[in-house]
Design a protein around this motif. Structure first.
Motif, mmCIF file in Angstrom:
data_model
loop_
_atom_site.group_PDB
_atom_site.id
_atom_site.type_symbol
_atom_site.label_atom_id
_atom_site.label_comp_id
_atom_site.label_asym_id
_atom_site.label_seq_id
_atom_site.Cartn_x
_atom_site.Cartn_y
_atom_site.Cartn_z
ATOM 1 N N ALA A 241 50.768 79.617 71.684
ATOM 2 C CA ALA A 241 50.331 78.829 72.834
ATOM 3 C C ALA A 241 49.072 79.474 73.397
ATOM 4 O O ALA A 241 49.110 80.634 73.820
ATOM 5 C CB ALA A 241 51.434 78.752 73.892
ATOM 6 N N ALA A 242 47.969 78.760 73.396
ATOM 7 C CA ALA A 242 46.668 79.328 73.778
ATOM 8 C C ALA A 242 46.277 78.874 75.175
ATOM 9 O O ALA A 242 46.312 77.676 75.487
ATOM 10 C CB ALA A 242 45.601 78.918 72.773
ATOM 11 N N SER A 243 45.896 79.832 76.002
ATOM 12 C CA SER A 243 45.460 79.515 77.373
ATOM 13 C C SER A 243 44.000 79.078 77.339
ATOM 14 O O SER A 243 43.108 79.750 77.846
ATOM 15 C CB SER A 243 45.644 80.734 78.281
ATOM 16 O OG SER A 243 44.996 81.866 77.728
ATOM 17 N N SER A 244 43.772 77.936 76.756
ATOM 18 C CA SER A 244 42.441 77.360 76.634
ATOM 19 C C SER A 244 42.333 76.164 77.563
ATOM 20 O O SER A 244 43.244 75.873 78.335
ATOM 21 C CB SER A 244 42.190 76.957 75.173
ATOM 22 O OG SER A 244 43.229 76.092 74.720
ATOM 23 N N HIS A 245 41.231 75.456 77.472
ATOM 24 C CA HIS A 245 41.050 74.249 78.287
ATOM 25 C C HIS A 245 40.620 73.107 77.366
ATOM 26 O O HIS A 245 39.462 73.078 76.953
ATOM 27 C CB HIS A 245 39.998 74.486 79.368
ATOM 28 C CG HIS A 245 40.384 75.498 80.386
ATOM 29 N ND1 HIS A 245 40.097 76.839 80.253
ATOM 30 C CD2 HIS A 245 41.062 75.372 81.567
ATOM 31 C CE1 HIS A 245 40.552 77.500 81.296
ATOM 32 N NE2 HIS A 245 41.154 76.636 82.107
ATOM 33 N N PRO A 246 41.539 72.226 76.977
ATOM 34 C CA PRO A 246 42.890 72.109 77.522
ATOM 35 C C PRO A 246 43.855 73.132 76.899
ATOM 36 O O PRO A 246 43.609 73.644 75.820
ATOM 37 C CB PRO A 246 43.296 70.696 77.138
ATOM 38 C CG PRO A 246 42.545 70.425 75.881
ATOM 39 C CD PRO A 246 41.223 71.113 76.050
ATOM 40 N N PHE A 247 44.960 73.352 77.641
ATOM 41 C CA PHE A 247 46.022 74.215 77.133
ATOM 42 C C PHE A 247 46.563 73.599 75.856
ATOM 43 O O PHE A 247 46.787 72.391 75.749
ATOM 44 C CB PHE A 247 47.126 74.337 78.181
ATOM 45 C CG PHE A 247 48.303 75.169 77.731
ATOM 46 C CD1 PHE A 247 48.318 76.544 77.944
ATOM 47 C CD2 PHE A 247 49.397 74.579 77.118
ATOM 48 C CE1 PHE A 247 49.400 77.308 77.540
ATOM 49 C CE2 PHE A 247 50.474 75.337 76.714
ATOM 50 C CZ PHE A 247 50.481 76.709 76.924
ATOM 51 N N ASN A 248 46.819 74.469 74.857
ATOM 52 C CA ASN A 248 47.222 73.978 73.551
ATOM 53 C C ASN A 248 48.292 74.894 72.974
ATOM 54 O O ASN A 248 48.125 76.112 72.932
ATOM 55 C CB ASN A 248 45.998 73.928 72.616
ATOM 56 C CG ASN A 248 46.381 73.645 71.186
ATOM 57 O OD1 ASN A 248 47.213 72.786 70.916
ATOM 58 N ND2 ASN A 248 45.764 74.377 70.260
ATOM 59 N N ALA A 249 49.391 74.326 72.512
ATOM 60 C CA ALA A 249 50.453 75.082 71.841
ATOM 61 C C ALA A 249 50.796 74.378 70.541
ATOM 62 O O ALA A 249 50.959 73.156 70.510
ATOM 63 C CB ALA A 249 51.691 75.190 72.722
#
Length: 531
Positions: free
Chosen positions: A410-418
């Motif tokens: 689960a990556a704390s990116s923008h958007p959040f992606n798992a």
């Protein structure tokens, strides 16, 4: 016997002396003194009476045993058995017009019998020399490794002892044998002879069956019991790398059951060969009918295998290693690849809200969004967890790699992606759940909307579900779940159903999807969108 009353033994003898053999036999049968039929002592089948051409006599012959004697391709002998072998010549003489006998071409026969079991074989041979008889001896008997051999063929003694068996089915074919069946070969002298099926007829003959790949569950594919590709094929201890039974010296199965179970003999790695033949044969065909039941046969004739070590083991180990598709899925690469597109995703959503992540109280773990900015969440927002069958839920920490029992990141990116890769190779798990929950900043205001759909792109199939909270004075929360399958490239077994549950509460919210039906090799994912 009533019609023989008054006839004494001297009378019978005198009567028999006046009759021919055939007439005497007929007389004695007519009066019940001789049986009119006989059963074979070996197979208990009624024998056939055959009149001899050259003499006024008859002989009994078993149609089953005589045919089996010439047709049989089995191996006789074994530990503790004694085998007797011998050769003989058959000749007959015809009479010409001058009543003088003239010789007719001789026919040599060679055979053997297991004195313990009574099993035997016989072959017509052109001559009785070593080059003709030795391949038969070596392919039909256990001899040095299993049975003492009794023979008066003294001229073979010195030739049998230093040598053990024919190297291949090709050598057996070159020795004159033309009947396909089970023989014994010994590619290298350091190992005992072993049984193989020899095709001595197709494409010139001399083909050795070294392996069979049998699918025990066409729906499961590569499931328990498949020795070439599952845990029984050494993949369990090697993380399903390419070092399985395609590339090693393991052996398994029996040649007699090659159409009902996986099979691999030592010729796979020890027999030097130049070409390859592949057959397609229905399940459970008797080995004696293997060739006639093959639906397809195709082979090479260029001698290519010599360029790759001469064996299947060398071919797959040194030149073309098998790489199991999708079993060692690189989930990190997938997430990073997705993140490279995040700017395009944000651009597609007007006024995309770039939320703020919050570390937990220990300061070293990311597993929720506390506020997200502008009161997107109250606290503990966007918490993830997954569950397999009836096990406990497993909470998901952001940016941490999970490798068992699923591959998840689960990556704390923008958007959040798992993304979560579901191998489920043995299809042991029936249901996989993926859930997001938390406290929305809407605090009961606004509305929720949910929907599902699917799309296809080339070999990929994607099915999705989303739930959105919006209409309050806070940033919206759109939870998007999906799964992706690919039958052609990933060997996927998609879920039988992709169900979901979403709460209509805009305060404490929860959305869960569920992949049912023992899915295998699929990608499940989640994305958080907001504006």
């Amino acid at each position: 016997m009533a019609n023989l009353v008054g006839v004494t033994l001297p009378h019978l003898v005198e009567m028999g002396a006046l009759l021919s053999d055939a007439a005497a036999i007929a007389f004695f049968r007519e009066h019940g003194l001789l049986s009119s039929n006989r059963l074979c002592s070996h197979c208990n089948v009624a024998m056939v009476e055959k009149k001899r051409k050259c003499l006024d006599k008859v002989a009994w012959r078993c149609p089953v045993c005589s045919a089996e004697l010439l047709r049989g391709s089995g191996v006789i002998g074994g530990p503790g058995h004694i085998v007797a072998i011998d050769e003989s010549v058959i000749a007959k003489r015809g009479r010409g017009a001058n009543a003088q006998a003239r010789p007719v071409k001789q026919q040599w026969i060679f055979g053997g019998v297991d004195l313990t079991t009574g099993q035997c074989f016989m072959r017509f041979v052109d001559r009785r020399n070593a080059s003709t008889l030795l391949p038969l001896i070596l392919s039909r008997l256990f001899h040095l490794y299993g049975s003492p051999v009794c023979t008066n063929l003294v001229h073979f003694a010195q030739k049998i002892l230093p040598r053990v068996g024919p190297k291949s089915c090709l050598e057996i074919r070159q020795g004159g044998e033309t009947r396909s069946g089970i023989y014994r070969i010994q590619p290298v002298q350091s190992t005992p002879p072993f049984k193989v099926y020899c095709d001595l007829e197709s494409a010139g003959g001399g083909w050795t069956l070294v392996a069979s790949i049998h699918e025990n569950d066409i729906q499961g594919r590569c499931t328990r019991g498949d020795k070439w590709s599952s845990e029984n094929g050494n993949y369990e201890n090697s993380s399903r790398t390419s070092s399985g039974n395609w590339e090693n010296s393991n052996t398994f199965g029996e040649v007699e059951s090659a159409t009902s179970d996986d099979y691999k003999n030592p010729a796979y790695f020890s027999l030097q060969a130049s070409d390859v033949m592949i057959w397609h044969v229905p399940n459970d065909v008797n080995i004696s009918q293997l060739s006639s039941n093959a639906t397809m046969k195709y082979y090479t004739s260029s001698g290519f295998l010599r360029n790759y070590g001469g064996t299947f083991k060398s071919l797959f180990r040194n030149y073309f290693p098998l790489i199991p598709m999708s079993t060692d899925f690189n989930i990190t690469s997938m997430v990073l690849g997705f993140n490279q597109s995040q700017s395009a995703i944000r651009s597609a959503i007007p006024d995309f809200h770039v939320y703020r992540y919050y570390y937990d109280y220990y300061g070293d773990t990311h597993n929720y969004i506390n506020d997200g900015g502008s009161d997107m969440f109250d606290y503990y927002g966007n918490r993830l967890r997954y569950r397999i069958d009836n096990r406990y839920y497993e909470d998901v920490t952001y940016n941490r790699m999970y490798s068992a029992p699923v591959h998840l990141l689960a990556a704390s990116s923008h958007p959040f992606n798992a993304m979560m890769w579901i191998s489920n190779e043995e299809r042991a798990a029936s249901t996989i759940r993926f859930e997001v929950y938390g406290n929305a900043g809407a605090d009961g205001d606004g509305i929720t909307v949910a929907n599902s759909g699917f799309t296809n792109l080339e070999n990929f199939h994607l099915q999705f579900h989303y739930n959105c909270i919006y209409g309050a004075n806070d940033p919206s929360i759109a939870n998007v779940f999906y799964y992706i399958s690919n039958d052609a490239d990933w060997n996927s077994v998609p879920p039988s159903s992709f169900t979901w549950y979403s709460s209509s509460n805009t305060d404490h919210y929860s959305t869960e999807v569920q992949a049912n039906g023992r899915p295998r090799f699929i990608l499940m994912g989640y994305m958080l969108l907001s504006k």
